[in-house]
Design a protein around this motif. Structure first.
Motif, PDB file in Angstrom:
ATOM      1  N   TYR A  87      74.972  12.335 -40.938  1.00  0.00           N
ATOM      2  CA  TYR A  87      75.323  13.440 -40.049  1.00  0.00           C
ATOM      3  C   TYR A  87      74.725  14.738 -40.560  1.00  0.00           C
ATOM      4  CZ  TYR A  87      78.692  10.112 -38.202  1.00  0.00           C
ATOM      5  OH  TYR A  87      79.269   9.000 -37.638  1.00  0.00           O
ATOM      6  N   GLY A  88      74.434  15.652 -39.619  1.00  0.00           N
ATOM      7  CA  GLY A  88      73.926  16.948 -40.014  1.00  0.00           C
ATOM      8  C   GLY A  88      73.793  17.888 -38.835  1.00  0.00           C
ATOM      9  N   ALA A  89      73.578  19.146 -39.134  1.00  0.00           N
ATOM     10  CA  ALA A  89      73.400  20.151 -38.085  1.00  0.00           C
ATOM     11  C   ALA A  89      72.072  19.953 -37.361  1.00  0.00           C
ATOM     12  CB  ALA A  89      73.463  21.545 -38.689  1.00  0.00           C
ATOM     13  N   THR A  90      71.083  19.344 -38.050  1.00  0.00           N
ATOM     14  CA  THR A  90      69.792  19.028 -37.445  1.00  0.00           C
ATOM     15  C   THR A  90      69.529  17.533 -37.616  1.00  0.00           C
ATOM     16  OG1 THR A  90      68.513  19.354 -39.462  1.00  0.00           O
ATOM     17  CG2 THR A  90      68.893  21.323 -38.076  1.00  0.00           C
ATOM     18  N   PHE A  91      68.551  17.031 -36.861  1.00  0.00           N
ATOM     19  CA  PHE A  91      68.183  15.621 -36.994  1.00  0.00           C
ATOM     20  C   PHE A  91      67.664  15.349 -38.401  1.00  0.00           C
ATOM     21  CE2 PHE A  91      65.081  12.086 -36.133  1.00  0.00           C
ATOM     22  CZ  PHE A  91      66.032  11.103 -35.963  1.00  0.00           C
ATOM     23  N   ASP A  92      66.877  16.267 -38.954  1.00  0.00           N
ATOM     24  CA  ASP A  92      66.345  16.089 -40.306  1.00  0.00           C
ATOM     25  C   ASP A  92      67.468  16.013 -41.342  1.00  0.00           C
ATOM     26  OD1 ASP A  92      63.724  15.995 -39.422  1.00  0.00           O
ATOM     27  OD2 ASP A  92      63.379  18.132 -39.749  1.00  0.00           O
ATOM     28  N   GLU A  93      68.504  16.842 -41.186  1.00  0.00           N
ATOM     29  CA  GLU A  93      69.637  16.783 -42.111  1.00  0.00           C
ATOM     30  C   GLU A  93      70.368  15.445 -41.990  1.00  0.00           C
ATOM     31  OE1 GLU A  93      72.253  20.133 -41.592  1.00  0.00           O
ATOM     32  OE2 GLU A  93      70.647  21.573 -42.003  1.00  0.00           O
ATOM     33  N   ALA A  94      70.541  14.975 -40.765  1.00  0.00           N
ATOM     34  CA  ALA A  94      71.202  13.682 -40.557  1.00  0.00           C
ATOM     35  C   ALA A  94      70.362  12.560 -41.160  1.00  0.00           C
ATOM     36  CB  ALA A  94      71.438  13.445 -39.068  1.00  0.00           C
ATOM     37  N   LEU A  95      69.025  12.638 -41.009  1.00  0.00           N
ATOM     38  CA  LEU A  95      68.145  11.637 -41.611  1.00  0.00           C
ATOM     39  C   LEU A  95      68.256  11.648 -43.131  1.00  0.00           C
ATOM     40  CD1 LEU A  95      64.781  11.754 -39.625  1.00  0.00           C
ATOM     41  CD2 LEU A  95      66.312   9.807 -39.895  1.00  0.00           C
ATOM     42  N   ALA A  96      68.296  12.833 -43.716  1.00  0.00           N
ATOM     43  CA  ALA A  96      68.400  12.932 -45.175  1.00  0.00           C
ATOM     44  C   ALA A  96      69.693  12.292 -45.667  1.00  0.00           C
ATOM     45  CB  ALA A  96      68.318  14.392 -45.611  1.00  0.00           C
ATOM     46  N   GLN A  97      70.791  12.545 -44.966  1.00  0.00           N
ATOM     47  CA  GLN A  97      72.061  11.942 -45.365  1.00  0.00           C
ATOM     48  C   GLN A  97      72.007  10.421 -45.175  1.00  0.00           C
ATOM     49  OE1 GLN A  97      76.031  12.135 -43.238  1.00  0.00           O
ATOM     50  NE2 GLN A  97      76.283  13.775 -44.755  1.00  0.00           N
ATOM     51  N   LEU A  98      71.363   9.987 -44.095  1.00  0.00           N
ATOM     52  CA  LEU A  98      71.221   8.556 -43.848  1.00  0.00           C
ATOM     53  C   LEU A  98      70.359   7.901 -44.925  1.00  0.00           C
ATOM     54  CD1 LEU A  98      71.715   6.069 -42.114  1.00  0.00           C
ATOM     55  CD2 LEU A  98      69.770   6.766 -40.694  1.00  0.00           C
ATOM     56  N   GLU A  99      69.276   8.546 -45.319  1.00  0.00           N
ATOM     57  CA  GLU A  99      68.430   8.025 -46.398  1.00  0.00           C
ATOM     58  C   GLU A  99      69.262   7.788 -47.655  1.00  0.00           C
ATOM     59  OE1 GLU A  99      64.973  10.393 -47.303  1.00  0.00           O
ATOM     60  OE2 GLU A  99      64.672  10.789 -45.182  1.00  0.00           O
ATOM     61  N   ASP A 100      70.094   8.769 -48.005  1.00  0.00           N
ATOM     62  CA  ASP A 100      70.947   8.639 -49.186  1.00  0.00           C
ATOM     63  C   ASP A 100      71.878   7.438 -49.052  1.00  0.00           C
ATOM     64  OD1 ASP A 100      69.754  10.911 -50.238  1.00  0.00           O
ATOM     65  OD2 ASP A 100      71.429  12.237 -49.728  1.00  0.00           O
ATOM     66  N   ALA A 101      72.442   7.250 -47.869  1.00  0.00           N
ATOM     67  CA  ALA A 101      73.358   6.122 -47.642  1.00  0.00           C
ATOM     68  C   ALA A 101      72.614   4.794 -47.748  1.00  0.00           C
ATOM     69  CB  ALA A 101      74.028   6.253 -46.276  1.00  0.00           C
ATOM     70  N   ILE A 102      71.390   4.743 -47.207  1.00  0.00           N
ATOM     71  CA  ILE A 102      70.600   3.507 -47.270  1.00  0.00           C
ATOM     72  C   ILE A 102      70.240   3.182 -48.711  1.00  0.00           C
ATOM     73  CG2 ILE A 102      68.365   2.479 -46.683  1.00  0.00           C
ATOM     74  CD1 ILE A 102      68.615   3.884 -43.943  1.00  0.00           C
ATOM     75  N   VAL A 103      69.799   4.191 -49.461  1.00  0.00           N
ATOM     76  CA  VAL A 103      69.450   3.967 -50.869  1.00  0.00           C
ATOM     77  C   VAL A 103      70.670   3.474 -51.644  1.00  0.00           C
ATOM     78  CG1 VAL A 103      68.768   5.107 -53.018  1.00  0.00           C
ATOM     79  CG2 VAL A 103      67.508   5.561 -50.912  1.00  0.00           C
ATOM     80  N   ALA A 104      71.806   4.125 -51.460  1.00  0.00           N
ATOM     81  CA  ALA A 104      73.020   3.735 -52.183  1.00  0.00           C
ATOM     82  C   ALA A 104      73.450   2.318 -51.810  1.00  0.00           C
ATOM     83  CB  ALA A 104      74.148   4.729 -51.894  1.00  0.00           C
ATOM     84  N   GLN A 105      73.482   2.041 -50.513  1.00  0.00           N
ATOM     85  CA  GLN A 105      73.928   0.721 -50.041  1.00  0.00           C
ATOM     86  C   GLN A 105      72.978  -0.376 -50.517  1.00  0.00           C
ATOM     87  OE1 GLN A 105      76.731   0.368 -48.364  1.00  0.00           O
ATOM     88  NE2 GLN A 105      76.609  -1.441 -47.125  1.00  0.00           N
TER      89      GLN A 105
END
Length: 117
Positions: free
Chosen positions: A31-49
């Motif tokens: 999630y994020g205020a912009t699509f790029d912010e949401a992508l960055a948070q998603l990247e972190d979740a994918i790496v962690a998972q």
């Protein structure tokens, strides 16, 4: 033999002023205020998972797909993005949706890039 690029399809949806980036094959969200912010948070979740799953030999458990309607919306939007690209036309309409692909992490090389349509 060529290396197989493994990617996760991403659907971005903006609701109530916030972007949600959904990793369709993994049913993870960022999630994020912009699509790029949401992508960055998603990247972190994918790496962690993915890292956790590799370390614990439970990789099969990370591939839980999102709901079918998200896959259909992704396919429709991706097709439109490809048509725009082929016809060299700017994006029109649908400002509340985006599509992209995130390569799965390459733990040996540490490379991680994002492609956005």
């Amino acid at each position: 033999m060529a290396d197989l690029a493994l990617t996760v399809n991403v659907l971005g949806v903006r609701e109530d002023g916030e972007w949600c980036a959904i990793a369709l094959e993994m049913s993870l969200r960022g999630y994020g205020a912009t699509f790029d912010e949401a992508l960055a948070q998603l990247e972190d979740a994918i790496v962690a998972q993915t890292s956790f799953a590799v370390q614990h030999d439970t990789v099969d458990q990370i591939f839980i797909p999102a709901e079918p309607q998200y896959f259909k919306l992704y396919a429709d939007l991706k097709r439109e993005a490809l048509k725009r690209e082929l016809l060299d036309r700017p994006a029109e309409g649908l400002p509340d949706y985006r599509v992209g692909d995130i390569p799965l992490p390459q733990f040996a090389t540490g490379s991680f890039e994002v492609a956005i349509a």
